[in-house]
Design an enzyme around this catalytic site. Structure first.
Site, mmCIF file in Angstrom:
data_model
loop_
_atom_site.group_PDB
_atom_site.id
_atom_site.type_symbol
_atom_site.label_atom_id
_atom_site.label_comp_id
_atom_site.label_asym_id
_atom_site.label_seq_id
_atom_site.Cartn_x
_atom_site.Cartn_y
_atom_site.Cartn_z
ATOM 1 N N LYS A 1 -1.584 12.841 60.563
ATOM 2 C CA LYS A 1 -0.651 12.285 61.548
ATOM 3 C C LYS A 1 -0.885 12.851 62.950
ATOM 4 C CE LYS A 1 3.091 13.425 59.141
ATOM 5 N NZ LYS A 1 4.518 13.544 58.757
ATOM 6 N N LYS B 1 -0.438 16.047 63.769
ATOM 7 C CA LYS B 1 0.549 17.104 64.003
ATOM 8 C C LYS B 1 0.044 18.430 63.461
ATOM 9 C CE LYS B 1 5.114 15.366 63.596
ATOM 10 N NZ LYS B 1 6.277 15.205 62.707
#
Length: 161
Positions: free
Chosen positions: A74, A76
């Protein structure tokens, strides 16, 4: 109340409360189940409030915590490791079960596997998960104002809010 095709009463026997039928022909309602998803980095009062609000509406709360590997997909990076994040979530009194979230398609599988009545997220996600409404109720609860993991990270780095 949902019915379960394998049970003579139409209920999932695994979800009957109180050890099952109290007398022949009596029905016991199954508990309601909600599931939510997140990274839960820098666990804070906003996370606790979300879990508490969910438990006020549903009997069982399943929390899926994004793994470090899934967060990388993602884009992140968490300040706290997955192992520590899931243990903090498990320690919260409102959480009945904490599970790993490891891929995008997991939400649909989890809703079916845990027989979830609702998938609940904070209001910052409003509309993002409406495609799951064919499987369960999709609920967006108000966020706790003034707190987020992103804000906490900025504050720790010495950046102003």
């Amino acid at each position: 109340m949902r019915t379960h095709p394998t049970s003579p009463t139409g209920q999932d026997p695994a979800r009957l409360l109180g050890g099952g039928l109290t007398h022949p022909g009596a029905l016991t309602l199954a508990p309601t189940v909600a599931i939510t998803y997140g990274t839960y980095d820098l666990f804070h009062i906003g996370h606790v409030n979300l879990f508490r609000r969910i438990k006020e509406r549903y009997d069982v709360l399943v929390v899926a915590v994004s793994t470090d590997e899934f967060n990388a997909v993602k884009g992140k990076r968490s300040a706290v490791s997955y192992a520590d994040r899931i243990e903090m979530v498990r320690a919260c009194r409102y959480v009945d079960l904490a599970i790993p979230e490891s891929d995008w398609g997991q939400k649909e599988r989890d809703i079916v596997q845990y027989d979830a009545d609702a998938m609940v997220r904070g209001s910052d996600w409003t509309g993002h998960f409406d495609t799951l409404a064919h499987l369960c109720e999709v609920v967006y609860l108000p966020r706790t104002e003034g707190v987020s993991s992103t804000d906490l990270k900025s504050h720790i780095k010495g950046e102003s809010r």
